[in-house]
Write a protein that holds these residues in place. Structure first.
Motif, PDB file in Angstrom:
ATOM      1  N   ILE A   1      18.159   1.037  32.031  1.00  0.00           N
ATOM      2  CA  ILE A   1      18.357   0.001  31.246  1.00  0.00           C
ATOM      3  C   ILE A   1      19.846  -0.280  31.038  1.00  0.00           C
ATOM      4  CG2 ILE A   1      17.945  -0.974  28.814  1.00  0.00           C
ATOM      5  CD1 ILE A   1      15.946   1.158  28.662  1.00  0.00           C
ATOM      6  N   VAL A   2      20.381  -1.718  31.183  1.00  0.00           N
ATOM      7  CA  VAL A   2      21.750  -1.918  30.933  1.00  0.00           C
ATOM      8  C   VAL A   2      21.862  -3.142  30.139  1.00  0.00           C
ATOM      9  CG1 VAL A   2      22.485  -1.169  33.291  1.00  0.00           C
ATOM     10  CG2 VAL A   2      21.707  -3.501  33.004  1.00  0.00           C
ATOM     11  N   ARG A   3      22.894  -3.360  29.511  1.00  0.00           N
ATOM     12  CA  ARG A   3      23.440  -4.475  28.598  1.00  0.00           C
ATOM     13  C   ARG A   3      24.297  -5.343  29.310  1.00  0.00           C
ATOM     14  NH1 ARG A   3      22.612  -5.627  23.428  1.00  0.00           N
ATOM     15  NH2 ARG A   3      21.935  -3.432  23.058  1.00  0.00           N
ATOM     16  N   LEU A   4      23.821  -6.592  29.979  1.00  0.00           N
ATOM     17  CA  LEU A   4      24.606  -7.575  30.717  1.00  0.00           C
ATOM     18  C   LEU A   4      25.570  -8.391  29.897  1.00  0.00           C
ATOM     19  CD1 LEU A   4      22.081  -8.928  33.380  1.00  0.00           C
ATOM     20  CD2 LEU A   4      23.890  -6.985  33.484  1.00  0.00           C
ATOM     21  N   ALA A   5      25.263  -8.437  28.362  1.00  0.00           N
ATOM     22  CA  ALA A   5      26.252  -9.321  27.693  1.00  0.00           C
ATOM     23  C   ALA A   5      27.481  -9.014  27.375  1.00  0.00           C
ATOM     24  CB  ALA A   5      25.372  -9.666  26.547  1.00  0.00           C
ATOM     25  N   ASP A   6      27.459  -7.268  27.525  1.00  0.00           N
ATOM     26  CA  ASP A   6      28.981  -6.769  27.169  1.00  0.00           C
ATOM     27  C   ASP A   6      30.149  -7.222  28.106  1.00  0.00           C
ATOM     28  OD1 ASP A   6      27.496  -3.698  25.984  1.00  0.00           O
ATOM     29  OD2 ASP A   6      27.740  -5.619  24.984  1.00  0.00           O
ATOM     30  N   GLY A   7      29.633  -7.789  29.518  1.00  0.00           N
ATOM     31  CA  GLY A   7      30.759  -8.185  30.324  1.00  0.00           C
ATOM     32  C   GLY A   7      31.114  -6.929  31.104  1.00  0.00           C
ATOM     33  N   GLY A   8      32.022  -7.335  32.053  1.00  0.00           N
ATOM     34  CA  GLY A   8      32.598  -6.175  32.888  1.00  0.00           C
ATOM     35  C   GLY A   8      31.619  -5.384  33.815  1.00  0.00           C
ATOM     36  N   TYR A   9      31.721  -4.050  33.900  1.00  0.00           N
ATOM     37  CA  TYR A   9      30.659  -3.139  34.498  1.00  0.00           C
ATOM     38  C   TYR A   9      29.504  -2.976  33.487  1.00  0.00           C
ATOM     39  CZ  TYR A   9      34.090  -2.661  38.206  1.00  0.00           C
ATOM     40  OH  TYR A   9      34.993  -2.795  39.261  1.00  0.00           O
ATOM     41  N   PRO A  10      28.456  -3.379  33.577  1.00  0.00           N
ATOM     42  CA  PRO A  10      27.366  -3.149  32.614  1.00  0.00           C
ATOM     43  C   PRO A  10      27.082  -1.686  32.245  1.00  0.00           C
ATOM     44  CG  PRO A  10      26.663  -4.949  33.964  1.00  0.00           C
ATOM     45  CD  PRO A  10      28.020  -4.260  34.694  1.00  0.00           C
ATOM     46  N   PRO A  11      27.134  -1.190  30.959  1.00  0.00           N
ATOM     47  CA  PRO A  11      26.705   0.047  30.808  1.00  0.00           C
ATOM     48  C   PRO A  11      25.486   0.368  30.974  1.00  0.00           C
ATOM     49  CG  PRO A  11      27.488  -0.988  28.841  1.00  0.00           C
ATOM     50  CD  PRO A  11      27.359  -2.021  29.961  1.00  0.00           C
ATOM     51  N   VAL A  12      24.839   1.535  31.253  1.00  0.00           N
ATOM     52  CA  VAL A  12      23.642   1.836  31.146  1.00  0.00           C
ATOM     53  C   VAL A  12      23.244   2.452  29.699  1.00  0.00           C
ATOM     54  CG1 VAL A  12      21.624   3.776  32.099  1.00  0.00           C
ATOM     55  CG2 VAL A  12      23.222   2.523  33.724  1.00  0.00           C
ATOM     56  N   THR A  13      22.322   1.823  28.937  1.00  0.00           N
ATOM     57  CA  THR A  13      22.257   2.265  27.855  1.00  0.00           C
ATOM     58  C   THR A  13      21.047   3.187  27.328  1.00  0.00           C
ATOM     59  OG1 THR A  13      20.723   0.115  27.440  1.00  0.00           O
ATOM     60  CG2 THR A  13      22.926   0.071  26.814  1.00  0.00           C
ATOM     61  N   GLY A  14      20.233   3.455  28.516  1.00  0.00           N
ATOM     62  CA  GLY A  14      19.146   4.293  28.469  1.00  0.00           C
ATOM     63  C   GLY A  14      18.160   4.125  29.621  1.00  0.00           C
ATOM     64  N   LEU A  15      17.134   5.092  29.617  1.00  0.00           N
ATOM     65  CA  LEU A  15      16.124   5.173  30.562  1.00  0.00           C
ATOM     66  C   LEU A  15      14.867   4.732  30.109  1.00  0.00           C
ATOM     67  CD1 LEU A  15      16.644   8.585  32.183  1.00  0.00           C
ATOM     68  CD2 LEU A  15      17.866   6.599  32.750  1.00  0.00           C
ATOM     69  N   LYS A  16      14.174   3.901  30.902  1.00  0.00           N
ATOM     70  CA  LYS A  16      12.646   3.666  30.833  1.00  0.00           C
ATOM     71  C   LYS A  16      11.962   4.790  31.431  1.00  0.00           C
ATOM     72  CE  LYS A  16       8.641   0.632  31.572  1.00  0.00           C
ATOM     73  NZ  LYS A  16       8.288  -0.647  32.371  1.00  0.00           N
ATOM     74  N   ALA A  17      11.132   5.822  30.830  1.00  0.00           N
ATOM     75  CA  ALA A  17      10.730   6.902  31.483  1.00  0.00           C
ATOM     76  C   ALA A  17       9.209   7.004  31.062  1.00  0.00           C
ATOM     77  CB  ALA A  17      11.366   8.380  30.747  1.00  0.00           C
ATOM     78  N   ARG A  18       8.558   7.444  32.033  1.00  0.00           N
ATOM     79  CA  ARG A  18       6.950   7.986  31.805  1.00  0.00           C
ATOM     80  C   ARG A  18       6.835   9.321  31.367  1.00  0.00           C
ATOM     81  NH1 ARG A  18       2.466   5.130  32.184  1.00  0.00           N
ATOM     82  NH2 ARG A  18       3.432   3.125  32.670  1.00  0.00           N
ATOM     83  N   ILE A  19       6.357   9.391  30.402  1.00  0.00           N
ATOM     84  CA  ILE A  19       6.143  10.946  30.032  1.00  0.00           C
ATOM     85  C   ILE A  19       4.675  11.044  29.399  1.00  0.00           C
ATOM     86  CG2 ILE A  19       6.746  13.144  28.732  1.00  0.00           C
ATOM     87  CD1 ILE A  19       9.710  11.882  28.720  1.00  0.00           C
ATOM     88  N   GLY A  20       3.972  12.103  30.052  1.00  0.00           N
ATOM     89  CA  GLY A  20       2.623  12.181  29.420  1.00  0.00           C
ATOM     90  C   GLY A  20       1.632  10.758  29.290  1.00  0.00           C
TER      91      GLY A  20
END
Length: 224
Positions: A34-53
């Protein structure tokens, strides 16, 4: 070619890779980044979408200890993981950007490219999107079994700061992204992009410049 000097990780080598706990035991699988494009520059990864159980969960970026080709390792003894939900301004790299078109605004002339691969790098302790690879070689690498993806060599990639992605298909990002780079192009260049784009992409380009009525009029004048 990218100006980023940090080692890069291919998104395709991370998607659907094992999600490991601190001891190296498998917890589940990485579904997307997951990234946040609206921040501009190189978009930071804000987290993962994971499948657990059998459940889709959100893993915050600060819980990621290592992000490597073929595995993602988590930090800490205990994890409090919430149900995955899209948040305003965020997109899923694999679902929303990989394999889709972007505008290379720094090409001469500006042109549409396909994100056959997305490149990630850790910059000052934070994973960010730094580029895309539009080459057929990147597409081939994605099609290979994971164990063979390193056999296909790397190429220079296009710097993300030169890209303008299409986000009209992403409800969580559509109203939070301004397309400032597109608005700085010449009306004739914008018109050429509209004519080369799909119907939906062309509509998004027109909508992106619509706040400037004079520019919008000039673009329509250039359209065949």
């Amino acid at each position: 070619m990218s100006a980023v000097s940090q080692p890069v990780v291919h998104l395709s080598a991370v998607l659907r890779s094992p999600l490991l706990d601190r001891a190296g035991e498998r917890l589940g699988r990485v579904e997307d980044l997951i990234v946040r494009l609206a921040d501009g520059g190189y978009p930071p990864v804000t987290g993962l979408k994971a499948r657990i159980g059998g459940r889709e969960l959100f893993v915050p970026a600060d819980k990621v200890a290592k992000l490597e080709p073929g595995a993602v390792s988590l930090a800490g003894e205990r994890l409090s993981l919430g149900r995955f939900e899209r948040r305003v301004g965020e997109v899923l790299l694999g679902q929303d950007v990989l394999g889709r078109k972007l505008v290379n605004v720094e090409a001469d002339p500006p042109r549409l490219v396909t994100a056959n691969e997305i490149e990630l790098a850790c910059i000052e302790g934070w994973w960010r999107v730094v580029g895309v690879d539009p080459s057929g070689r990147a597409q081939l690498r994605r099609a290979l079994p994971r164990r063979l993806r390193g056999v296909v060599g790397d190429r220079p990639f296009l710097d993300w700061s030169d890209m303008e992605p299409f986000v009209g298909h992403v409800p969580s990002a559509r109203l939070r992204f301004s397309h400032r780079k597109l608005a700085n192009l010449h009306p004739a260049e914008i018109a050429d992009l509209v004519e080369a784009a799909s119907h939906e992409e062309g509509e998004e380009i027109i909508e992106a410049v619509g706040h400037d009525r004079e520019l919008e009029a000039d673009v329509f004048e250039e359209l065949d």
